[in-house]
Write a protein that holds these residues in place. Structure first.
Motif, PDB file in Angstrom:
ATOM      1  N   LYS B  62      28.986  24.264  19.492  1.00  8.06           N
ATOM      2  CA  LYS B  62      29.684  25.386  20.142  1.00  8.06           C
ATOM      3  C   LYS B  62      31.189  25.313  19.869  1.00  8.06           C
ATOM      4  CE  LYS B  62      26.624  27.962  22.316  1.00  8.06           C
ATOM      5  NZ  LYS B  62      26.608  29.420  22.157  1.00  8.06           N
ATOM      6  N   THR B  63      31.501  24.794  18.702  1.00 10.70           N
ATOM      7  CA  THR B  63      32.892  24.685  18.279  1.00 10.70           C
ATOM      8  C   THR B  63      32.975  25.221  16.858  1.00 10.70           C
ATOM      9  OG1 THR B  63      33.047  22.660  19.565  1.00 10.70           O
ATOM     10  CG2 THR B  63      34.770  23.036  17.945  1.00 10.70           C
ATOM     11  N   ALA B  85      39.912  35.291  21.298  1.00  4.61           N
ATOM     12  CA  ALA B  85      39.430  36.256  22.289  1.00  4.61           C
ATOM     13  C   ALA B  85      37.916  36.403  22.183  1.00  4.61           C
ATOM     14  CB  ALA B  85      40.112  37.607  22.093  1.00  4.61           C
ATOM     15  N   ARG B  86      37.420  36.579  20.954  1.00  3.53           N
ATOM     16  CA  ARG B  86      35.985  36.804  20.804  1.00  3.53           C
ATOM     17  C   ARG B  86      35.176  35.516  20.951  1.00  3.53           C
ATOM     18  NH1 ARG B  86      32.531  41.382  18.627  1.00  3.53           N
ATOM     19  NH2 ARG B  86      34.345  42.608  19.188  1.00  3.53           N
ATOM     20  N   ALA B  87      35.745  34.408  20.450  1.00  4.44           N
ATOM     21  CA  ALA B  87      35.042  33.123  20.527  1.00  4.44           C
ATOM     22  C   ALA B  87      34.822  32.729  21.992  1.00  4.44           C
ATOM     23  CB  ALA B  87      35.829  32.048  19.790  1.00  4.44           C
ATOM     24  N   VAL B  94      37.730  26.874  19.606  1.00  4.51           N
ATOM     25  CA  VAL B  94      38.241  26.983  18.239  1.00  4.51           C
ATOM     26  C   VAL B  94      39.199  25.834  17.938  1.00  4.51           C
ATOM     27  CG1 VAL B  94      39.439  28.467  16.585  1.00  4.51           C
ATOM     28  CG2 VAL B  94      38.137  29.496  18.463  1.00  4.51           C
ATOM     29  N   ILE B  95      38.895  25.077  16.886  1.00 10.94           N
ATOM     30  CA  ILE B  95      39.793  24.024  16.422  1.00 10.94           C
ATOM     31  C   ILE B  95      40.652  24.618  15.313  1.00 10.94           C
ATOM     32  CG2 ILE B  95      39.906  21.855  15.153  1.00 10.94           C
ATOM     33  CD1 ILE B  95      37.337  21.007  16.504  1.00 10.94           C
ATOM     34  N   ILE B  96      41.961  24.606  15.501  1.00  4.69           N
ATOM     35  CA  ILE B  96      42.859  25.223  14.516  1.00  4.69           C
ATOM     36  C   ILE B  96      43.513  24.147  13.661  1.00  4.69           C
ATOM     37  CG2 ILE B  96      44.818  26.770  14.192  1.00  4.69           C
ATOM     38  CD1 ILE B  96      44.348  27.709  17.116  1.00  4.69           C
TER      39      ILE B  96
END
Lengths: 342, 342
Positions: B62-63, B85-87, B94-96
């Motif tokens: 879930k990432t 927003a959507r994730a 979200v890993i940036i």
């Protein structure tokens, strides 16, 4: 769901609790196979005790986690740059997570970073965070943690900060020295320490200079997505409420740019009618007209310093050396531009 | 170092290669304990074959991972917002990671994301990336991947793009329609497809309107950290080289803002002497004076759309349904402001 215990791991694998405990602590009298099995099971079951911190320390991932309130923000962007610059030099990769100013999200993200086995964590608090148990838990697990900018004074870890109160004092004093006598303040939200400190710095500068404090001159901004609009709205309200204001100290540049835009639209001259000082020195502030007088906040330096402290802590923990937490205070600077009178 | 093979894992554990292969593929005739052991060993040895993609699909984290050239960039910031927003709505974190426009960094970060077991990857290419083997490898491992904005046409995956060529055509045509006859172009770096496409759109608009193309009117910008300075420098050079230019189409807003600042400093009037059209619609462009005519690039929408495609692919792979790659083209819009004549 209750947290997973050593007992559950032991039952899952049909071995003794003592063996599980020893395996997690890498005792030599447990076989390599059993250790692998126990650790994998602990991970599958999402077991997260002190033992995992031991694992964090002994098995480096060369990855650190960064939690910030907003990625899309001039100041935090500079911090990210500083962190990445120094982390790359030391061979670390940085995982960036955004809390979107939410306490719940911040907690989830700490868990995620632990499950991804980062070597340490850098963070700046969400505006919504008023309870610090998640951070105390982290520290009791001996996970290296450094807070920066939006910190909690009572959390026992290393920190990198600026002196918001003193910087706000300097900004307000500059307005007073340039001849302003009725100075408004657009402040940030109620909770975060830095917006409280900036407000207190403003108040102190007034009282030190015998200007009576008038609470009706203080306007609150959320300083989130709507910062620019909030600046416009507050500027509009301010003129409706008071016709004698000649200066404003504003909590953040983007709000100040909103105010300048609104004043420009309705024909209020800056700095002749009203002088404005912002906070943070966004790039934009140097190209709008008039250019904005503001407080330069050393974001890039803050990022570098925060990584430096974290790196030291990671190394010392690995070598089982004692840890001393340190608070580094970085200097801010008043940037004089065209939105104030000389 | 050679990549780790199934044989090495088998030798490490003293079991057969067939068992290793079956364990990695979760075959029912291998015991749970062996599977755990094999998978952990594969991870320890940094084994990264197709089988890991199977693992990625069956064991959701879930990432998702996001690799972008620069976090500190107005456009990518909007994309990040759209993705997050959507994730969040779908329960993904979200890993940036930031490639800093470096091909080497981009490769390292893909490996990191795989080792952290993300469910899928979103990415926009670094300017330094001219070889796409790392992406082809990813796709052959069946890792869900969606590219956006800076894409490679030959990589076989879903994509979200804009029509850079058409948008640049529209921008240049608008300058022509407003009366400009000698139009310069400040283009982006040589490699990335979007800077090539914007240049080609500019050229096509000239030729469709019988304006001869003059290569001496095209100036290159790296469009990285020094964008603003590059805009100032190019504006300065342009005036030294040509005294008859009456319009410029500029590859990105920040460069255009640099040019406006320089023209302002030396007394060139915008739009009376020279009209300017930028690209990207940075927030700043709406508050500087004169406000900047530009092409609005839907960053937020792009982020949302990219996540949507990735989410679909993750779901379909999990259900073993066939995958069809899709390219979504989002619309851009010309934003008419004060830096051009009506």
């Amino acid at each position: 769901m209750n947290p997973v215990t050593l007992k559950q791991i032991a039952e899952t694998l049909d071995i003794s609790i003592a063996t599980v405990s020893k395996a997690l602590k890498d005792y030599p009298d447990v076989s390599k196979k059993t250790k692998l099995l126990v650790k994998e099971t602990a991970e599958l079951l999402n077991y997260k005790p002190n033992a995992f911190a031991v694992n964090l320390r002994t098995k480096e991932s060369k990855t650190i986690g960064l939690i910030i309130p907003e990625v899309v923000h001039h100041f935090f962007s500079s911090v990210i740059k500083g962190i990445i610059a120094r982390a790359e030099k030391k061979g670390y990769l940085v995982i960036i997570l955004q809390s979107s100013e939410s306490y719940e999200m911040e907690k989830k993200q700490l868990d995620l970073l632990l499950s991804k086995r980062v070597d340490g964590i850098l963070m700046s608090l969400a505006n919504g965070t008023a309870n610090f148990k998640h951070l105390d838990d982290l520290i009791s697990q001996e996970v290296p943690l450094v807070m920066f900018d939006k910190i909690a004074k009572i959390v026992n870890c290393s920190k990198v900060i600026i002196n918001d109160r003193m910087a706000a004092y300097t900004a307000t004093k500059y307005l007073i020295d340039s001849g302003c006598k009725r100075i408004a303040h657009f402040r940030g939200p109620l909770l975060p320490q830095n917006s409280i400190d900036r407000f207190l710095g403003y108040k102190k500068a007034l009282s030190d200079n015998n200007i009576p404090y008038d609470p009706s001159l203080v306007y609150i901004c959320e300083c989130g997505e709507r910062s620019f609009e909030e600046g416009k709205e507050n500027a509009h309200k301010l003129l409706e409420d008071h016709n004698d204001v000649d200066g404003i100290f504003i909590n953040t540049d983007l709000v100040a740019i909103g105010a300048i835009t609104e004043f420009h639209r309705i024909g209020v001259k800056i700095p002749e009618d009203i002088s404005i000082v912002g906070f943070s020195n966004w790039f934009m502030s140097s190209v709008i007209s008039p250019t904005l007088t503001t407080i330069d906040q050393p974001g890039y330096e803050m990022g570098k310093e925060a990584f430096k402290l974290l790196y030291k802590e990671i190394k010392r923990r690995k070598e089982n050396l004692p840890i001393k937490f340190k608070t580094v205070e970085l200097e801010t600077k008043l940037i004089k531009r065209a939105s104030t009178r000389n």
